[in-house]
Design an enzyme around this catalytic site. Structure first.
Site, PDB file in Angstrom:
ATOM      1  CB  VAL A  33      60.240  35.868  45.388  1.00 41.05           C
ATOM      2  CG1 VAL A  33      59.684  36.049  46.801  1.00 41.05           C
ATOM      3  CG2 VAL A  33      61.754  36.067  45.392  1.00 41.05           C
ATOM      4  N   GLY A  34      57.620  34.912  44.036  1.00 39.70           N
ATOM      5  CA  GLY A  34      56.166  34.803  44.070  1.00 39.70           C
ATOM      6  C   GLY A  34      55.684  33.377  43.901  1.00 39.70           C
ATOM      7  N   GLY A  45      52.392  38.378  40.381  1.00 41.27           N
ATOM      8  CA  GLY A  45      53.766  38.058  40.025  1.00 41.27           C
ATOM      9  C   GLY A  45      54.148  36.687  40.535  1.00 41.27           C
ATOM     10  CE  LYS A  94      68.477  46.478  43.490  1.00 39.38           C
ATOM     11  NZ  LYS A  94      68.089  45.455  44.473  1.00 39.38           N
TER      12      LYS A  94
END
Length: 354
Positions: free
Chosen positions: A185-186, A181, A77
């Site tokens: 995506v949400g 959220g 990451k």
């Protein structure tokens, strides 16, 4: 003084960008299964050290995610730490992305970056100016494009087995969900659930998302009510760390399944959820759709083959929940065991061939 935790990463680079002056961390946790894959988070932190700590935590989670998803990819990451209260204009943002590219290049191909919270597929085009080790470029640039749709499909595929474990039936119609959220995506997931007859209560820190709530005939609540609103299922779809001990003790739901990374404030939260009879589908299994999509495109797979792998996430969730029940562990421990079995097997093969 508290004990320093064990260092489990292969390599971590933290540097002040020569162009941007921003502190950037690239964390390679494991390349046992192959070159690591994990996006770049550009976010505001109290200090550069908090950004570094986030990179360490998120990269370790990516090792588990990629392994549990059956990918030949390790975990890594990167984090660009933005100062609190400081505006970053487009010129400095571009500079930071170029600085990131230089750091990624120093990893010698053992880490590939992509978009994440605070970055986009178009940002990856800038990073590509400094390194070839970047995925998730726009489709018109020959890349995989926006992975949010794939992530949402993977989460959706995880919901039925989670409902089966909690209620004995995977039927979505009529079930109530709180979605915290409504980002890339949400929002997509909310549309899928609404289209299959779910009853939705939704929230987001961006009040403009109320328009989507109205479109889906969903109930809108303030963000601070997400963890105290009664429903069948909680869907964490924002930033992580929201499930503290106090929050878990008050949760009025029967199951948790969502795309947010690391929703548990502490891993002990998995046992706490189990004690309360709340079924927890581990995040790094549920939200692996994005990396499955990126890896699939990188290896030349067509959409039908990728979609089959995405819907297969539901089978993995079902297996994890069944394993936890059979062996008397938490679902988190069962998911970790699945991931580490693949990693340990890969390391054993490397030892034999060395």
């Amino acid at each position: 003084m508290s004990a320093i935790p064990e260092f489990t990463h292969e390599r971590v680079l933290t540097s002040q960008g020569a162009r941007s002056g921003l502190v950037i961390t690239v964390a390679l946790h494991s390349s046992a299964l192959g070159p690591a894959l994990g996006g770049c988070r550009m976010w505001t932190y109290p200090s550069w050290a908090d950004g570094q700590a986030d990179a360490l935590r998120l990269s370790a989670a990516m090792t588990l995610k990629n392994a549990a998803a059956g990918l030949d990819a390790g975990g890594g990451k990167s984090v660009v730490a933005l100062p609190m209260g400081e505006h970053i204009d487009s010129e400095r943002r571009r500079a930071a992305l170029l600085d990131l590219g230089d750091l990624v290049e120093l990893m010698d191909g053992r880490y590939r970056t992509a978009e994440d919270v605070g970055t986009t597929e178009h940002d990856m085009v800038v990073v590509r100016e400094r390194t070839a080790h970047v995925v998730g470029l726009p489709a018109e640039k020959g890349g995989a494009g926006e992975p949010a749709g794939a992530t949402a499909l993977g989460v959706y595929s995880s919901i039925a087995p989670t409902l089966e474990a909690a209620f004995g039936s995977g039927e979505i119609e009529g079930r109530s969900f709180v979605i915290s959220g409504l980002g890339q995506v949400g929002g997509r997931l909310a549309r899928m659930l609404a289209g299959h007859g779910a009853r939705l209560t939704v929230t987001d820190i961006d009040d403009r998302k109320q328009q989507l709530a109205s479109e889906l005939d969903a109930r809108w609540i303030a963000p601070e009510r997400a963890l105290t609103t009664e429903a069948d299922v909680l869907v964490p779809a924002g930033l992580g760390g929201i499930l503290t001990d106090a929050a878990i003790d008050a949760l009025p739901v029967r199951a948790i399944v969502g795309p947010a990374n690391n929703p548990l404030a502490d891993r002990s939260g998995a046992a706490r959820l189990q004690q309360r009879g709340i079924v927890y589908a581990p995040d790094f299994v549920v939200n692996a759709g994005g990396v499955i999509h990126l890896e699939g495109i990188a290896h030349g797979l067509e959409w039908p083959a990728i979609a089959e792998r995405l819907t297969g996430i539901g089978d993995t969730v079902r297996s994890v929940l069944a394993s936890a029940a059979e062996h008397g562990t938490t679902t988190l421990e069962a998911a970790e065991a699945l991931a580490y079995a693949r990693i340990d097997a890969a390391r054993a093969r490397q030892t034999v061939t060395a």
